[in-house]
Write an enzyme that holds these catalytic residues in place. Structure first.
Site, PDB file in Angstrom:
ATOM      1  CB  CYS A 247      -2.345  -4.651   6.360  1.00  0.00           C
ATOM      2  SG  CYS A 247      -1.891  -3.014   6.901  1.00  0.00           S
TER       3      CYS A 247
ATOM      4  CD  GLU B 275      -1.373  -0.295   3.643  1.00  0.00           C
ATOM      5  OE1 GLU B 275      -2.171   0.641   3.778  1.00  0.00           O
ATOM      6  OE2 GLU B 275      -1.379  -1.307   4.368  1.00  0.00           O
TER       7      GLU B 275
ATOM      8  CG  HIS C 134      -2.419  -6.887  10.203  1.00  0.00           C
ATOM      9  ND1 HIS C 134      -1.206  -6.530   9.648  1.00  0.00           N
ATOM     10  CD2 HIS C 134      -3.093  -5.733  10.424  1.00  0.00           C
ATOM     11  CE1 HIS C 134      -1.171  -5.215   9.544  1.00  0.00           C
ATOM     12  NE2 HIS C 134      -2.294  -4.707  10.008  1.00  0.00           N
TER      13      HIS C 134
HETATM   14  N1  COA Z   1       1.464   2.399  30.643  1.00  0.00           N
HETATM   15  C1  COA Z   1       0.977   1.289  30.049  1.00  0.00           C
HETATM   16  N2  COA Z   1      -0.020   1.321  29.113  1.00  0.00           N
HETATM   17  C2  COA Z   1      -0.509   2.517  28.756  1.00  0.00           C
HETATM   18  C3  COA Z   1      -0.044   3.720  29.351  1.00  0.00           C
HETATM   19  C4  COA Z   1       0.987   3.620  30.328  1.00  0.00           C
HETATM   20  N3  COA Z   1       1.491   4.703  30.929  1.00  0.00           N
HETATM   21  N4  COA Z   1      -0.723   4.755  28.811  1.00  0.00           N
HETATM   22  C5  COA Z   1      -1.593   4.218  27.916  1.00  0.00           C
HETATM   23  N5  COA Z   1      -1.461   2.882  27.886  1.00  0.00           N
HETATM   24  C6  COA Z   1      -2.199   1.915  27.064  1.00  0.00           C
HETATM   25  C7  COA Z   1      -3.679   2.224  26.920  1.00  0.00           C
HETATM   26  O1  COA Z   1      -4.408   1.739  28.031  1.00  0.00           O
HETATM   27  C8  COA Z   1      -4.006   1.519  25.625  1.00  0.00           C
HETATM   28  O2  COA Z   1      -4.129   0.115  25.854  1.00  0.00           O
HETATM   29  P1  COA Z   1      -5.419  -0.673  25.326  1.00  0.00           P
HETATM   30  O3  COA Z   1      -5.464  -0.451  23.837  1.00  0.00           O
HETATM   31  O4  COA Z   1      -5.153  -2.079  25.699  1.00  0.00           O
HETATM   32  O5  COA Z   1      -6.598  -0.051  26.008  1.00  0.00           O
HETATM   33  C9  COA Z   1      -2.730   1.688  24.790  1.00  0.00           C
HETATM   34  O6  COA Z   1      -1.699   2.028  25.729  1.00  0.00           O
HETATM   35  C10 COA Z   1      -2.820   2.809  23.773  1.00  0.00           C
HETATM   36  O7  COA Z   1      -3.279   3.957  24.425  1.00  0.00           O
HETATM   37  P2  COA Z   1      -4.361   4.906  23.760  1.00  0.00           P
HETATM   38  O8  COA Z   1      -4.660   6.018  24.659  1.00  0.00           O
HETATM   39  O9  COA Z   1      -5.487   4.088  23.231  1.00  0.00           O
HETATM   40  O10 COA Z   1      -3.433   5.438  22.549  1.00  0.00           O
HETATM   41  P3  COA Z   1      -3.716   6.414  21.388  1.00  0.00           P
HETATM   42  O11 COA Z   1      -5.012   7.118  21.473  1.00  0.00           O
HETATM   43  O12 COA Z   1      -2.506   7.272  21.351  1.00  0.00           O
HETATM   44  O13 COA Z   1      -3.762   5.473  20.087  1.00  0.00           O
HETATM   45  C11 COA Z   1      -3.415   3.685  18.529  1.00  0.00           C
HETATM   46  C12 COA Z   1      -3.123   4.224  19.943  1.00  0.00           C
HETATM   47  C13 COA Z   1      -2.762   2.325  18.378  1.00  0.00           C
HETATM   48  C14 COA Z   1      -4.917   3.550  18.333  1.00  0.00           C
HETATM   49  C15 COA Z   1      -2.816   4.698  17.486  1.00  0.00           C
HETATM   50  O14 COA Z   1      -1.412   4.717  17.634  1.00  0.00           O
HETATM   51  C16 COA Z   1      -3.155   4.357  16.042  1.00  0.00           C
HETATM   52  O15 COA Z   1      -4.218   4.727  15.533  1.00  0.00           O
HETATM   53  N6  COA Z   1      -2.246   3.651  15.312  1.00  0.00           N
HETATM   54  C17 COA Z   1      -2.511   3.191  13.975  1.00  0.00           C
HETATM   55  C18 COA Z   1      -3.173   1.819  14.071  1.00  0.00           C
HETATM   56  C19 COA Z   1      -3.353   1.213  12.704  1.00  0.00           C
HETATM   57  O16 COA Z   1      -2.415   1.198  11.963  1.00  0.00           O
HETATM   58  N7  COA Z   1      -4.535   0.716  12.366  1.00  0.00           N
HETATM   59  C20 COA Z   1      -4.796   0.263  11.018  1.00  0.00           C
HETATM   60  C21 COA Z   1      -4.298  -1.053  10.665  1.00  0.00           C
HETATM   61  S1  COA Z   1      -5.014  -2.412  11.507  1.00  0.00           S
END
Ligand code: COA
Length: 389
Positions: A111, A79, A233
């Site tokens: 993906c 992609e 994935h």
């Molecule tokens: N210690 C441990 N864990 C922590 C933490 C800390 N201090 N702070 C946050 N976390 C955890 C959260 O609880 C969460 O866990 P969970 O998902 O099991 O609930 C995780 O870390 C991520 O935190 P969150 O606040 O949800 O992160 P975010 O809003 O910054 O977004 C993603 C995370 C992954 C959603 C974001 O990076 C993203 O959109 N990535 C792209 C994903 C992708 O490519 N998708 C398409 C293909 S499948």
């Protein structure tokens, strides 16, 4: 006749940024990136690396003379395509020296692209048992600096040779798929960066997983007890944990423990590379095979492929006797361990560099390229020129 993965190799650029240091400059608790998301290092592609060069380098790490003679189909899942018309497969075909009476083209569905290649390769080999197929998944995952997607970037490629009577992994022919028109992640033609609704994408991924697992179970009469391990994935490695917990919600303790026990081995490589989009599932499979204890011949592994937008598929295969002799753990570990760590300033500067988009020519410095590797050497008269150093 068994059809499946006879060889598998991977490639990632030789520079990375440390996730704890990235967290520091973003003012985030490092545990969010290393535990919450599950990433330790993130590969960063320099200007001379793109999906084509990385795909070629992954293929160069596994192909021998016999493969070059017998491969008659080159399938390039990506992609991060570099041209709207010409496929990355044609460049890879040339750079790897595959005999010329082959078909070569590119496959796209986020993906899912490399899995599409695997399915097509299976059909091709069923009709032509003597042929071999090169399937590549190569991508650069980019969301941009200071975005929520930033800690889930990465770059790399997986290359697989599929054949009859494979040495590593024989694929079952009974998968279950699902397509739904949703908007969880996409990248418009004009944008270098993907757009993602991360939470919705996570939810969609898990709901597709549940749906296709249900269909697969009904079709095959197999259940969790029939699987030694599962690979997923991996947009980031924590996703596999969520996936295993989803599938084992109602499982007995033995199945749940066995499936979770392979989780750490299946994420060793992905944790150090980041998201490689279409290659991510196969990088996880490679990690399980190379970093885990030897699995018994005939052990069944379930695979879940997910391409946002979205297509999901659950399929499976069985490991072959002596598969450990046909993988190259030392090579892959050395690829990861000899990389250069970038400072966060270097990472930001590299992330902001881009190739010209106005038709101007550019020669790219190859000082950093390792001998024997493919790289993007220039853009001249609007055409990318690749070379092997
Ligand atoms: N210690 C441990 N864990 C922590 C933490 C800390 N201090 N702070 C946050 N976390 C955890 C959260 O609880 C969460 O866990 P969970 O998902 O099991 O609930 C995780 O870390 C991520 O935190 P969150 O606040 O949800 O992160 P975010 O809003 O910054 O977004 C993603 C995370 C992954 C959603 C974001 O990076 C993203 O959109 N990535 C792209 C994903 C992708 O490519 N998708 C398409 C293909 S499948």
């Amino acid at each position: 006749m068994n059809i499946g993965i006879d060889k598998i190799g991977f490639y990632t650029p030789d520079q990375y940024v440390d996730m704890e240091k990235l967290a520091e400059i973003r003012g985030v608790d490092p545990a969010k990136y290393t535990i919450g998301i599950g990433q330790e290092k993130m590969a960063v592609a320099p200007l001379h690396e793109d999906a084509v060069s990385m795909g070629a380098n992954a293929a160069l790490s596994i192909l021998d003379g016999e493969d070059r003679e017998k491969i008659d189909l080159v399938l390039f899942g990506t992609e991060s395509g570099v041209d709207h018309s010409k496929s990355g497969a044609v460049w890879v075909h040339h750079l790897t020296g595959i005999q010329e009476n082959a078909c070569s083209f590119e496959l796209k569905q986020a993906c899912y692209g490399a899995t599409a290649g695997i399915k097509m390769a299976m059909g091709h080999i069923a009709l032509n048992p003597d042929s071999k197929v090169l399937v590549i998944g190569a991508d650069i995952a980019k969301y941009g600096l200071n975005t929520t997607g930033e800690p889930t970037q990465g770059a790399g490629a997986v290359a697989m040779v599929l054949s009859s009577d494979p040495h590593i992994f024989a694929l079952d022919n009974d998968s279950a798929a699902l397509t739904k028109d949703i908007s969880d992640f996409w990248r418009p033609l004009y944008s270098d960066f993907a757009f993602v609704d991360g939470k919705y994408s996570n939810e969609s991924y898990l709901s597709f997983l549940k749906a296709v697992w249900g269909v697969y179970k009904e079709k095959t009469q197999r259940d969790l007890k029939d699987f030694e391990a599962l690979c997923f994935h991996l947009p980031y490695t924590k996703m596999a944990k969520k996936a295993i917990l989803t599938l084992t919600e109602e499982a007995n303790e033995e199945d749940a423990e066995r499936l979770m026990s392979h989780y750490q081995n299946s994420i060793v490589y992905n944790k150090q590379v980041g998201n490689v989009y279409t290659g991510a599932l196969y990088l996880s499979l490679l990690s399980l095979l190379e970093q885990g204890p030897e699995l018994k011949e005939g052990s069944r592994i379930g695979l879940f492929s997910y391409g946002s937008g979205a297509v999901g598929e659950f399929f499976s295969g069985v490991v072959q006797a002596d598969y450990k002799h046909y993988i190259n753990k030392e090579n892959n570990e050395s690829l990861l361990n000899t990389r250069r760590e970038l400072t966060t300033d270097e990472y930001e500067a590299i992330s902001e560099k881009a190739l010209p988009k106005d038709g101007s020519n550019i020669e790219i410095n190859n000082d950093q390229v390792v001998e024997g590797r493919a790289y993007l050497a220039a853009i001249q008269d609007n055409l990318r020129k690749y070379a092997i150093k």
